[in-house]
Design a protein around this motif. Structure first.
Motif, PDB file in Angstrom:
ATOM      1  N   ALA A  52       0.832  -1.209   0.000  1.00 34.11           N
ATOM      2  CA  ALA A  52       0.000   0.000   0.000  1.00 34.11           C
ATOM      3  C   ALA A  52       0.861   1.252   0.000  1.00 34.11           C
ATOM      4  O   ALA A  52       0.578   2.219  -0.719  1.00 34.11           O
ATOM      5  N   ALA A  53       1.934   1.249   0.782  1.00 32.75           N
ATOM      6  CA  ALA A  53       2.807   2.427   0.853  1.00 32.75           C
ATOM      7  C   ALA A  53       3.525   2.652  -0.474  1.00 32.75           C
ATOM      8  O   ALA A  53       3.682   3.792  -0.916  1.00 32.75           O
ATOM      9  N   ALA A 112       4.283   5.780  -5.377  1.00 27.18           N
ATOM     10  CA  ALA A 112       4.352   5.889  -6.831  1.00 27.18           C
ATOM     11  C   ALA A 112       3.331   6.898  -7.343  1.00 27.18           C
ATOM     12  O   ALA A 112       3.632   7.724  -8.209  1.00 27.18           O
ATOM     13  N   TRP A 113       2.121   6.829  -6.783  1.00 29.44           N
ATOM     14  CA  TRP A 113       1.075   7.763  -7.194  1.00 29.44           C
ATOM     15  C   TRP A 113       1.461   9.200  -6.855  1.00 29.44           C
ATOM     16  O   TRP A 113       1.259  10.121  -7.649  1.00 29.44           O
ATOM     17  N   SER A 156       2.745  11.185   4.439  1.00 30.23           N
ATOM     18  CA  SER A 156       1.523  10.417   4.197  1.00 30.23           C
ATOM     19  C   SER A 156       1.835   8.962   3.871  1.00 30.23           C
ATOM     20  O   SER A 156       1.101   8.063   4.263  1.00 30.23           O
ATOM     21  N   VAL A 157       2.960   8.711   3.186  1.00 31.36           N
ATOM     22  CA  VAL A 157       3.353   7.327   2.918  1.00 31.36           C
ATOM     23  C   VAL A 157       3.646   6.597   4.230  1.00 31.36           C
ATOM     24  O   VAL A 157       3.191   5.464   4.450  1.00 31.36           O
ATOM     25  N   LEU A 158       4.359   7.272   5.132  1.00 32.40           N
ATOM     26  CA  LEU A 158       4.670   6.670   6.429  1.00 32.40           C
ATOM     27  C   LEU A 158       3.395   6.406   7.226  1.00 32.40           C
ATOM     28  O   LEU A 158       3.222   5.335   7.822  1.00 32.40           O
ATOM     29  N   THR A 205       2.133  14.605  -7.925  1.00 28.98           N
ATOM     30  CA  THR A 205       2.403  15.866  -7.231  1.00 28.98           C
ATOM     31  C   THR A 205       3.602  16.570  -7.850  1.00 28.98           C
ATOM     32  O   THR A 205       4.514  15.922  -8.368  1.00 28.98           O
ATOM     33  N   PRO A 206       3.614  17.891  -7.810  1.00 26.53           N
ATOM     34  CA  PRO A 206       4.762  18.635  -8.335  1.00 26.53           C
ATOM     35  C   PRO A 206       5.993  18.408  -7.452  1.00 26.53           C
ATOM     36  O   PRO A 206       5.857  18.253  -6.234  1.00 26.53           O
TER      37      PRO A 206
END
Ligand code: ZN
Length: 110
Positions: free
Chosen positions: A60-61, A66-67, A85-87, A72-73
């Motif tokens: 999921a992380a 990757a997304w 947010s990944v963490l 995002t810039p």
């Protein structure tokens, strides 16, 4: 005279009255409720659930990372928020999946 039991000794003795067998390994343990796992089995289930949950959380992380890299810039602030947010997703997914697996993991007959 009515006396309330405030010392807690009575309730502790009541809890530890009879050792109750574990539903998986039949090890008798005082303070266990009926139909519950003993501390050894619970720890074993928690370890197994954590191993599986870690895999789901990493997947999921990685998908989120990757997304975020794609969408995002590439500014410093965006990257910091993305990493946070990944963490956060890793920790939440790991905890949630671990709890679900511990709840629904079938008992093993030994
Ligand atoms: Zn057990």
């Amino acid at each position: 005279m009515l006396r309330l039991n405030t010392s807690g000794i009575g309730s502790r003795l009541g809890l530890k009255g009879d050792p109750v067998p574990c539903i998986q390994c039949d090890r008798r343990e005082p303070g266990l409720s009926w139909g519950d796992f003993c501390t050894v089995c619970r720890e074993d289930r928690r370890r197994k659930a954590n191993r599986v949950a870690q895999r789901y959380a990493v997947i999921a992380a990685l998908i989120l990372a990757a997304w975020l890299l794609w969408k995002t810039p590439p500014t410093f602030t965006q990257r910091i928020f993305g990493a946070a947010s990944v963490l956060l997703v890793y920790l939440i997914i790991r905890r949630a999946v671990s709890l679900i697996i511990q709840e629904y993991l079938p008992k093993e007959l030994k």
